[in-house]
Design a protein around this motif. Structure first.
Motif, PDB file in Angstrom:
ATOM      1  N   PHE A  35       0.827  -1.209   0.000  1.00 51.36           N
ATOM      2  CA  PHE A  35       0.000   0.000   0.000  1.00 51.36           C
ATOM      3  C   PHE A  35       0.861   1.259   0.000  1.00 51.36           C
ATOM      4  O   PHE A  35       2.053   1.204   0.255  1.00 51.36           O
ATOM      5  N   ILE A  64      -7.403   6.441   1.172  1.00 51.15           N
ATOM      6  CA  ILE A  64      -7.728   5.136   0.566  1.00 51.15           C
ATOM      7  C   ILE A  64      -7.898   5.261  -0.943  1.00 51.15           C
ATOM      8  O   ILE A  64      -7.581   4.338  -1.690  1.00 51.15           O
ATOM      9  N   ASN A  67      -4.795   4.782  -2.815  1.00 47.06           N
ATOM     10  CA  ASN A  67      -4.471   3.365  -2.941  1.00 47.06           C
ATOM     11  C   ASN A  67      -5.354   2.658  -3.968  1.00 47.06           C
ATOM     12  O   ASN A  67      -4.924   1.702  -4.593  1.00 47.06           O
ATOM     13  N   CYS A  68      -6.585   3.122  -4.092  1.00 47.25           N
ATOM     14  CA  CYS A  68      -7.527   2.451  -5.002  1.00 47.25           C
ATOM     15  C   CYS A  68      -7.454   3.004  -6.425  1.00 47.25           C
ATOM     16  O   CYS A  68      -7.937   2.355  -7.346  1.00 47.25           O
ATOM     17  N   THR A 264     -10.332   3.596   8.395  1.00 46.15           N
ATOM     18  CA  THR A 264      -9.706   3.668   7.079  1.00 46.15           C
ATOM     19  C   THR A 264      -8.630   2.600   6.817  1.00 46.15           C
ATOM     20  O   THR A 264      -8.771   1.771   5.910  1.00 46.15           O
ATOM     21  N   MET A 268      -8.927  -0.987   4.679  1.00 40.81           N
ATOM     22  CA  MET A 268      -8.276  -1.057   3.365  1.00 40.81           C
ATOM     23  C   MET A 268      -7.373  -2.297   3.273  1.00 40.81           C
ATOM     24  O   MET A 268      -7.449  -3.068   2.302  1.00 40.81           O
ATOM     25  N   SER A 300     -17.088  -3.668   0.151  1.00 38.88           N
ATOM     26  CA  SER A 300     -15.774  -4.310   0.299  1.00 38.88           C
ATOM     27  C   SER A 300     -15.324  -5.041  -0.955  1.00 38.88           C
ATOM     28  O   SER A 300     -14.132  -5.086  -1.241  1.00 38.88           O
ATOM     29  N   TYR A 304     -13.926  -1.225  -2.767  1.00 36.66           N
ATOM     30  CA  TYR A 304     -12.603  -1.042  -2.173  1.00 36.66           C
ATOM     31  C   TYR A 304     -11.613  -2.192  -2.402  1.00 36.66           C
ATOM     32  O   TYR A 304     -10.472  -1.952  -2.802  1.00 36.66           O
ATOM     33  N   ALA A 308      -8.390  -1.627  -4.790  1.00 38.26           N
ATOM     34  CA  ALA A 308      -7.095  -1.581  -4.108  1.00 38.26           C
ATOM     35  C   ALA A 308      -6.098  -2.537  -4.762  1.00 38.26           C
ATOM     36  O   ALA A 308      -4.889  -2.365  -4.649  1.00 38.26           O
ATOM     37  N   SER A 459     -10.156  -5.097   9.910  1.00 31.23           N
ATOM     38  CA  SER A 459     -11.350  -4.432   9.350  1.00 31.23           C
ATOM     39  C   SER A 459     -12.558  -4.538  10.261  1.00 31.23           C
ATOM     40  O   SER A 459     -13.677  -4.334   9.805  1.00 31.23           O
TER      41      SER A 459
END
Ligand code: PRX
Length: 635
Positions: A35, A64, A67-68, A264, A268, A300, A304, A308, A459
């Motif tokens: 990440f 985030i 990262n995505c 967050t 992630m 999810s 995300y 990610a 998470s």
């Protein structure tokens, strides 16, 4: 060997053991290698489950969406991030590349800022499955606003409750949505909801069905012109690891929905890790999860987790039945889907139809099949395996919850041997425990009990919005020092887990969690109703359907019962939504109660399920005589 990508069973066991022996190092290595961080963490994990307080990657700073999206622009800018497949098969699918997604998210983020949304503000998203929904979610995350997506099948009352609970200042919606041959007036539902939501300052409306809607002066604006004017780049807000990313409501066994708060960094890391492993996603794969982004599965594993990993993720607007029962398989063929993730209720519905709907399509691109949301029965599992997977695709039966943020127990395809109805083994980092009713952990294999998790994972939800005490009471009080899931499970002789179902008053209907209390509250609003109780009973397609026992007031007794049934379902539709409608409504003189006045749902469940051979001892009830009467008049 990399911790991040488990490729065979031996590796799984090695990685799993490491994750239990030294969870901090395990997650630290994953976080470090995969990440983009603006600042490194000071501490991987800090927790006290008695409070409960949990913090992962404390001190770290990140966004985030960087990262995505951003980081993929260099390596995969022209790769498709999102494929949008519209409701109507004749409308062209849209392919949104990572570069385009970046621009759309940035523009949307700038619109939010221009409209006065700031870091930490709550934004309610009530949109159908169109690209704006994913873009809106990411735009909120870009500027540090907390999104609260409400599934666009909820009623205006349910929407209002959720808007007010977390005090949203803005609502994002559309002029309407397509669902097969129907259109739904989403804006009308929002208008009705906002009659009781004083805190909402603005509503931005995406155009989808070109319907003629009312726009309230000073409050409502069309989204597109604002997007067209907005700047195409937006510097991401740098967030703390533990800053809330979103709120997502889930039903509880008592009245009010619970706004689960996810943070967050941990969210992630965990969703990305589990996406990679559970679906064994490879660079050029096309992945499709049929859920709605209004549920945690969509958050999810449509948005995300896949993004990610730089994946191509499909969003489908419509229903499995339009234009016919072959639609899912037509889409699989059209987009060459490699991983397909759906719910048992959909599989059961599709399995009832003629196999021609499957056989006319080429499904050979499929590599992994997934299910989620409720236990999958053996028959549905075999149908899925034989006809969709051609006995060639591992089925990942993934157990998890809104509260867990990501998949907890699941096979790793091509590594973990699968058995129908078994979610199999915990993913690395997850330490399940089965508990007996006295609070003792059941060690060893061949045991069944209440499913808990005894060590934090990245998470996990951190609190319930505005009510930390309820978070503690619901999840951390039944078994000291452990997270209680509300599910029952068994562990077989090889250590595999099988989820047996809810042990509380939540009923899963077509994969949707429904608490009995909000439905009973709605029914009791009917002027002719004195009291009611809802239970689930087995249903071929929905998994469970709802059975209501209703005591009428004297004024109701003389009324036509079929009309009353319709009115009751109408009230439920208004208060909770059409998914909570009752399949059967029995009018009765009384409900079986304990001496302390609690309704004995166990007995009602058995009667509704036509399983009355062993009702147990009813003599200690306050009113044992009602049991026979209810049985005699059961539907
Ligand atoms: O009872 C379990 C069931 O769904 C519940 C969680 O529902 P929700 O928060 O809506 O999240 C659904 C999507 C993650 C669980 O407590 N459940 C979920 N997956 C499975 C399951 N039951 C059996 N097998 C599963 N694979």
């Amino acid at each position: 060997m990399s911790n991040y990508h488990v490729k065979n069973l031996e590796e799984y066991f090695q990685v799993y053991r490491k994750s239990v022996r030294d969870p901090e190092t395990f997650w630290e290595e994953i976080a470090e290698e995969n990440f983009v961080w603006r600042k490194r963490w000071d501490k991987v994990l800090e927790y006290d489950l008695s409070k409960p307080e949990i913090s992962w990657f404390q001190g770290a700073k990140l966004n985030i969406t960087e990262n995505c999206i951003d980081r993929h622009i260099y390596s995969r800018g022209d790769k498709t991030a999102i494929i949008f497949e519209p409701n109507d098969p004749n409308e062209e699918a849209e392919h949104i590349t990572y570069k385009q997604l970046h621009e759309r998210v940035c523009r949307f983020a700038n619109v939010l800022k221009d409209q006065g949304v700031e870091k930490g503000d709550r934004v309610c998203i009530y949109l159908p499955m169109i690209p704006e929904l994913a873009v809106a979610v990411l735009a909120c995350a870009r500027i540090g606003a907390i999104h609260s997506v409400v599934f666009a099948g909820f009623s205006s009352k349910a929407l209002a409750t959720r808007i007010n609970d977390c005090e949203c200042k803005m609502v994002l919606t559309s002029d309407g949505s397509y669902r097969g041959t129907k259109t739904i007036d989403l804006k009308g539902i929002v208008d009705e909801a906002l009659e009781s939501c004083e805190g909402v300052e603005s509503v931005l409306v995406a155009k989808r069905i070109n319907s003629d809607i009312q726009m309230k002066e000073g409050r409502d604006k069309w989204l597109q012109p604002l997007l067209d004017e907005a700047y195409h780049d937006c510097v991401p807000e740098i967030m703390d690891a533990e800053d809330p990313l979103f709120i997502l409501y889930t039903s509880g066994s008592t009245g009010k929905p619970k706004g689960m708060v996810h943070s967050t960094a941990g969210y992630m890391v965990y969703t990305a890790y589990t996406f990679k492993n559970v679906f064994q996603y490879r660079e050029d794969d096309v992945y499709w999860c049929t859920a709605d982004i209004g549920w945690i599965t969509g958050h999810s594993y449509i948005v995300y987790g896949p993004l990610a990993n730089g994946a191509t993720t499909v969003m489908y607007e419509g229903v499995p039945t339009y234009p016919d029962w072959g639609r899912f398989w037509q889409i699989v063929e059209k987009h060459n889907i490699n991983q397909f993730y759906t719910a048992p209720t959909a599989i059961r519905a599709l399995a009832k139809e003629n196999l021609d709907f499957v056989e006319q399509y080429d499904l050979s691109s499929l590599k992994v099949l997934g299910t989620v949301g409720e236990p999958i029965n053996e028959e549905a599992w075999h149908w899925y395996n034989d006809n969709i997977g051609n006995k060639n695709c591992p089925i990942v039966d993934t157990w998890w919850q809104t509260e867990t943020g990501g998949i907890m127990i699941s096979p790793i395809p091509y590594s973990t041997p699968t058995i129908p109805t078994y979610a199999t083994l915990p993913l690395p980092g997850i330490q399940p425990a089965l508990m007996d009713e006295n609070g003792n952990e059941l060690k060893g294999n061949l045991v069944s009990g209440r499913l808990c998790v005894k060590f934090p994972w990245p998470s996990m939800a951190r609190t319930i919005w505005g009510n930390h005490q309820r978070y503690k009471d619901t999840y951390f009080s039944a078994f000291e020092g452990k997270y209680f899931t509300g599910d029952g499970a068994l562990r077989d002789s090889t250590g595999y887990y099988r989820i047996t179902g809810r042990v509380d008053d939540v009923i899963i209907v077509s994969g949707h969690n429904l608490g009995t209390a909000p439905i009973e509250d709605a029914i009791n609003e009917h002027p002719a109703v004195a009291e009611s109780a809802i239970v689930g009973f087995p249903h071929e397609v929905k998994g469970n359907a709802l059975y209501g026992y209703v005591i009428l007031k004297e004024t109701g007794e003389s009324r036509n019962h079929d009309n009353l049934r319709k009115e009751i379902n109408q009230i439920i539709t208004e208060h909770v939504g059409p998914i909570a409608k009752l399949d059967k409504i029995q009018f009765t003189q009384g409900l079986p109660k304990t001496r302390s006045g609690k309704i004995m749902r166990r007995i009602l469940r058995k009667i509704a399920s036509k399983d009355t051979s062993n009702l147990g001892d009813t003599s200690t009830l306050l009113n044992p005589e009602v049991v026979q009467d209810i049985m005699d008049n059961a539907l």
